[in-house]
Scaffold this motif. Structure first.
Motif, mmCIF file in Angstrom:
data_model
loop_
_atom_site.group_PDB
_atom_site.id
_atom_site.type_symbol
_atom_site.label_atom_id
_atom_site.label_comp_id
_atom_site.label_asym_id
_atom_site.label_seq_id
_atom_site.Cartn_x
_atom_site.Cartn_y
_atom_site.Cartn_z
ATOM 1 N N SER A 86 1.938 -0.153 20.239
ATOM 2 C CA SER A 86 3.339 0.049 19.903
ATOM 3 C C SER A 86 4.167 -1.030 20.594
ATOM 4 O O SER A 86 4.000 -1.273 21.782
ATOM 5 C CB SER A 86 3.796 1.427 20.373
ATOM 6 O OG SER A 86 5.193 1.533 20.320
ATOM 7 N N THR A 140 8.471 -4.829 14.148
ATOM 8 C CA THR A 140 7.794 -3.709 13.493
ATOM 9 C C THR A 140 7.490 -2.632 14.517
ATOM 10 O O THR A 140 7.752 -2.791 15.702
ATOM 11 C CB THR A 140 6.472 -4.191 12.873
ATOM 12 O OG1 THR A 140 5.655 -4.749 13.911
ATOM 13 C CG2 THR A 140 6.710 -5.244 11.804
ATOM 14 N N PHE A 141 6.928 -1.518 14.051
ATOM 15 C CA PHE A 141 6.539 -0.448 14.967
ATOM 16 C C PHE A 141 5.450 -0.915 15.918
ATOM 17 O O PHE A 141 5.443 -0.580 17.099
ATOM 18 C CB PHE A 141 6.012 0.747 14.176
ATOM 19 C CG PHE A 141 7.075 1.562 13.504
ATOM 20 C CD1 PHE A 141 6.783 2.821 12.994
ATOM 21 C CD2 PHE A 141 8.365 1.096 13.355
ATOM 22 C CE1 PHE A 141 7.766 3.589 12.370
ATOM 23 C CE2 PHE A 141 9.346 1.837 12.732
ATOM 24 C CZ PHE A 141 9.041 3.101 12.235
ATOM 25 N N ARG A 189 2.418 -3.244 11.801
ATOM 26 C CA ARG A 189 2.506 -1.847 11.359
ATOM 27 C C ARG A 189 3.967 -1.466 11.138
ATOM 28 O O ARG A 189 4.800 -1.613 12.037
ATOM 29 C CB ARG A 189 1.860 -0.932 12.410
ATOM 30 C CG ARG A 189 1.954 0.541 12.069
ATOM 31 C CD ARG A 189 1.034 1.384 12.961
ATOM 32 N NE ARG A 189 1.183 1.120 14.370
ATOM 33 C CZ ARG A 189 2.091 1.695 15.152
ATOM 34 N NH1 ARG A 189 2.960 2.541 14.611
ATOM 35 N NH2 ARG A 189 2.145 1.414 16.428
ATOM 36 N N THR A 190 4.249 -0.942 9.956
ATOM 37 C CA THR A 190 5.615 -0.547 9.591
ATOM 38 C C THR A 190 5.771 0.951 9.449
ATOM 39 O O THR A 190 6.778 1.433 8.928
ATOM 40 C CB THR A 190 6.026 -1.234 8.272
ATOM 41 O OG1 THR A 190 5.073 -0.867 7.258
ATOM 42 C CG2 THR A 190 6.044 -2.751 8.428
ATOM 43 N N HIS A 191 4.798 1.693 9.914
ATOM 44 C CA HIS A 191 4.832 3.149 9.826
ATOM 45 C C HIS A 191 4.313 3.702 11.139
ATOM 46 O O HIS A 191 3.545 3.039 11.849
ATOM 47 C CB HIS A 191 3.967 3.610 8.646
ATOM 48 C CG HIS A 191 4.166 5.031 8.255
ATOM 49 N ND1 HIS A 191 3.499 6.074 8.871
ATOM 50 C CD2 HIS A 191 4.954 5.592 7.311
ATOM 51 C CE1 HIS A 191 3.878 7.211 8.316
ATOM 52 N NE2 HIS A 191 4.755 6.947 7.378
ATOM 53 N N TYR A 192 4.718 4.919 11.468
ATOM 54 C CA TYR A 192 4.301 5.471 12.754
ATOM 55 C C TYR A 192 2.836 5.895 12.772
ATOM 56 O O TYR A 192 2.248 6.107 13.829
ATOM 57 C CB TYR A 192 5.193 6.638 13.155
ATOM 58 C CG TYR A 192 5.023 7.882 12.326
ATOM 59 C CD1 TYR A 192 5.767 8.076 11.167
ATOM 60 C CD2 TYR A 192 4.134 8.882 12.694
ATOM 61 C CE1 TYR A 192 5.621 9.211 10.407
ATOM 62 C CE2 TYR A 192 3.979 10.024 11.944
ATOM 63 C CZ TYR A 192 4.722 10.192 10.799
ATOM 64 O OH TYR A 192 4.579 11.311 10.039
ATOM 65 N N SER A 215 -0.467 1.672 6.543
ATOM 66 C CA SER A 215 0.656 1.575 7.477
ATOM 67 C C SER A 215 0.958 0.139 7.873
ATOM 68 O O SER A 215 1.961 -0.133 8.534
ATOM 69 C CB SER A 215 0.368 2.386 8.749
ATOM 70 O OG SER A 215 0.342 3.764 8.493
ATOM 71 N N SER A 231 7.401 -0.959 21.027
ATOM 72 C CA SER A 231 8.536 -0.391 21.749
ATOM 73 C C SER A 231 8.103 0.302 23.028
ATOM 74 O O SER A 231 8.734 0.162 24.068
ATOM 75 C CB SER A 231 9.286 0.577 20.848
ATOM 76 O OG SER A 231 8.432 1.633 20.451
ATOM 77 N N SER A 232 6.996 1.015 22.974
ATOM 78 C CA SER A 232 6.564 1.802 24.133
ATOM 79 C C SER A 232 5.349 1.211 24.834
ATOM 80 O O SER A 232 4.996 1.652 25.917
ATOM 81 C CB SER A 232 6.230 3.212 23.697
ATOM 82 O OG SER A 232 5.065 3.224 22.897
ATOM 83 N N ILE A 279 -0.805 5.283 12.861
ATOM 84 C CA ILE A 279 -1.709 4.189 13.164
ATOM 85 C C ILE A 279 -3.046 4.427 12.457
ATOM 86 O O ILE A 279 -3.269 5.469 11.858
ATOM 87 C CB ILE A 279 -1.923 4.043 14.683
ATOM 88 C CG1 ILE A 279 -2.575 5.313 15.233
ATOM 89 C CG2 ILE A 279 -0.608 3.766 15.389
ATOM 90 C CD1 ILE A 279 -3.113 5.143 16.621
#
Length: 123
Positions: free
Chosen positions: A52, A31-32, A99-102, A109, A54-55, A104
């Motif tokens: 996050s 997920t995000f 979280r599946t949306h950017y 989300s 990814s980051s 927060i």
């Protein structure tokens, strides 16, 4: 489907520390991000922290900023919430969620929620 299980809650005195765990079973966190929320009796659910995946960017609620830290262990498929300098007002049931949306902080989300773990801080 991924299932989230929180653990690590308990009864502590003010000033103590606790580390909550959010373990994903049935799959990896795909997920995000992953967030932590809390809800005290008679109050609305409150955003605590988000990370996050990814980051590794992190965000915190104003009431916990500087005291709580969210971090992850990819090898264990687990996200943690380190809570220091706990206060009686931190008493609540703590939930983690994917979280599946950017966006927060918004509950909408987040799609998968754990069952919660209780944290009680005595004065």
């Amino acid at each position: 489907q991924v299932r989230l299980v929180e653990s690590g809650g308990g009864l502590v005195q003010a000033g103590a520390s606790l580390t909550l765990s959010c373990a994903a079973s049935g799959g990896a966190f795909n997920t995000f991000g992953v967030g932590w929320f809390r809800q005290a009796p008679g109050k609305e659910r409150e955003f605590v922290a988000d990370m996050s995946l990814s980051s590794s960017e992190r965000w915190y609620g104003d009431s916990v900023k500087g005291r709580f830290t969210i971090f992850k262990d990819n090898a264990k498929n687990t996200v943690y919430l380190q809570m220091n300098s706990l206060k009686p007002e931190d008493t609540a049931t703590y939930y983690c969620a994917t979280r599946t949306h950017y966006l927060i902080r918004l509950e909408s989300s987040y799609n998968i929620w754990g069952q919660g773990t209780q944290v009680t801080v005595s004065s």
